[in-house]
Motif scaffolding. Sequence first.
Motif, short mmCIF file in Angstrom:
data_model
loop_
_atom_site.label_atom_id
_atom_site.label_comp_id
_atom_site.label_asym_id
_atom_site.label_seq_id
_atom_site.Cartn_x
_atom_site.Cartn_y
_atom_site.Cartn_z
N VAL A 62 0.83 -1.20 0.00
CA VAL A 62 0.00 0.00 0.00
C VAL A 62 0.87 1.25 0.00
O VAL A 62 0.60 2.22 -0.72
CB VAL A 62 -0.95 -0.01 1.21
N GLN A 63 1.94 1.25 0.78
CA GLN A 63 2.83 2.40 0.83
C GLN A 63 3.58 2.58 -0.48
O GLN A 63 3.84 3.72 -0.91
CB GLN A 63 3.81 2.24 1.99
N ALA A 64 3.92 1.48 -1.15
CA ALA A 64 4.58 1.58 -2.45
C ALA A 64 3.63 2.22 -3.47
O ALA A 64 4.04 3.08 -4.27
CB ALA A 64 5.04 0.20 -2.92
N LYS A 65 2.37 1.78 -3.46
CA LYS A 65 1.38 2.39 -4.35
C LYS A 65 1.25 3.88 -4.06
O LYS A 65 1.18 4.70 -4.99
CB LYS A 65 0.03 1.71 -4.17
N LYS A 66 1.20 4.22 -2.79
CA LYS A 66 1.06 5.62 -2.39
C LYS A 66 2.23 6.46 -2.90
O LYS A 66 2.03 7.56 -3.44
CB LYS A 66 0.98 5.71 -0.87
N ASP A 67 3.46 5.96 -2.74
CA ASP A 67 4.64 6.72 -3.16
C ASP A 67 4.62 7.01 -4.65
O ASP A 67 4.87 8.15 -5.08
CB ASP A 67 5.91 5.95 -2.79
N PHE A 68 4.32 6.00 -5.46
CA PHE A 68 4.32 6.20 -6.90
C PHE A 68 3.12 7.06 -7.33
O PHE A 68 3.24 7.87 -8.25
CB PHE A 68 4.29 4.85 -7.62
N ALA A 69 1.97 6.88 -6.67
CA ALA A 69 0.79 7.68 -7.01
C ALA A 69 1.02 9.15 -6.70
O ALA A 69 0.61 10.03 -7.47
CB ALA A 69 -0.43 7.16 -6.25
N GLN A 70 1.68 9.45 -5.60
CA GLN A 70 1.95 10.84 -5.25
C GLN A 70 2.89 11.48 -6.26
O GLN A 70 2.72 12.66 -6.61
CB GLN A 70 2.51 10.93 -3.84
N GLN A 71 3.87 10.73 -6.73
CA GLN A 71 4.78 11.27 -7.75
C GLN A 71 4.02 11.63 -9.02
O GLN A 71 4.22 12.71 -9.60
CB GLN A 71 5.88 10.26 -8.04
N ILE A 72 3.16 10.71 -9.47
CA ILE A 72 2.39 10.94 -10.69
C ILE A 72 1.43 12.12 -10.49
O ILE A 72 1.28 12.98 -11.37
CB ILE A 72 1.60 9.69 -11.07
N ALA A 73 0.79 12.18 -9.34
CA ALA A 73 -0.19 13.23 -9.08
C ALA A 73 0.48 14.60 -9.07
O ALA A 73 -0.01 15.55 -9.70
CB ALA A 73 -0.89 12.97 -7.74
N VAL A 74 1.59 14.73 -8.37
CA VAL A 74 2.28 16.02 -8.30
C VAL A 74 2.75 16.45 -9.68
O VAL A 74 2.60 17.61 -10.07
CB VAL A 74 3.47 15.93 -7.32
#
Length: 358
Positions: free
Chosen positions: A259-271
Amino acid sequence: MREKVLVPGTALGLDRADSESWNQLVERYRLIETQQDGLTTGDAARVRANRSFDLTLRREKKVFSSLTLVAEVSRYLNRRPTEIEDLLTSTKEGIEELVALANEFNEVLYDEIIPRLFRHLYDLDESQTTEEHEVDLIKVPASGYYEVTAAKDKIVTRSEVDSSEAEKSFHLDTYCFDSNSERTLFWDLLREQKVKKIYFTGMLTHGQSDFFIQYIDPDSRTVRSYYPDFVFLREEADGSEKFVIVEVKGEHQIDDSVVQAKKDFAQQIAVASGMEYRIIKSTDARPATLSGFDVRHWRAGTHTQAVPMTPPLAWFLLRPERMRGGAARQFASDRRFHRRIQAESTCRATLEKATHYQ
């Protein structure tokens, strides 16, 4: 990226003989059990010494041979196995020692051996390129529909919603939620005035949508696709609009490594796309803790007055941020982002529905 030649005898800097440096490197990988008497911090303070046990040897880990180590490194560096075997053999540590290091702590292979070898093989000139892409939330199949099974109390159809609200959502005619928390969050955001568009995207997660985020699974070390639960368009305090990506997880799942790995990559894409990413606990998505509005009025369709919001709806709706870049604006294109699909759904059984999309 410029390729370099690895000089025979090059040291990767992994020396178990230097116990101080080695222990410092692998300390984060050790499994330590600490025992203490009492249950409170006060009890712990009165205890002179806690008892600690190193349980590292009990960890489940993969056992590499020279052959499998070469194959794994080759997969990551995208070079021929025979070439990788020669490279590993030519290092100061040698291939047998590198196998021993990887077997003692599997993480050393991925966190140290492969990255260090990469830096000896390539020079990188950093640059940044921005590309804009339109994203299809749904790929319409040749049959014209998908079939999805869900519990009856977790199904919401377009026909259940007022026409004015239905225009804000439903890129599919029916949403089948995984949990009551997701269903509640959908209703709350659908009827919030500052939310201009909202789509449930966590329903089709097997290639039926282009709205996914690639991440590296920390367990399998492979690239996988992650389909977030929601994406919605929020009106900012200055009148601009911004997309927000939302994931709902059980409280016991929040700290999971995947879940944390998904969060890290999702935040990069979102920003990078001028968006925002949020992951919330399922307990925060319930009416009492989520909205701060009288949900009973919403369900009756007569919501007229709001009271101060509590998190996480306040996180979503009260931040005066501007949309940046063209990617988010492209993402908002109704032609691609919302196909206005008119479709029909039919009941399969008392607790199941087959959802059809045209």
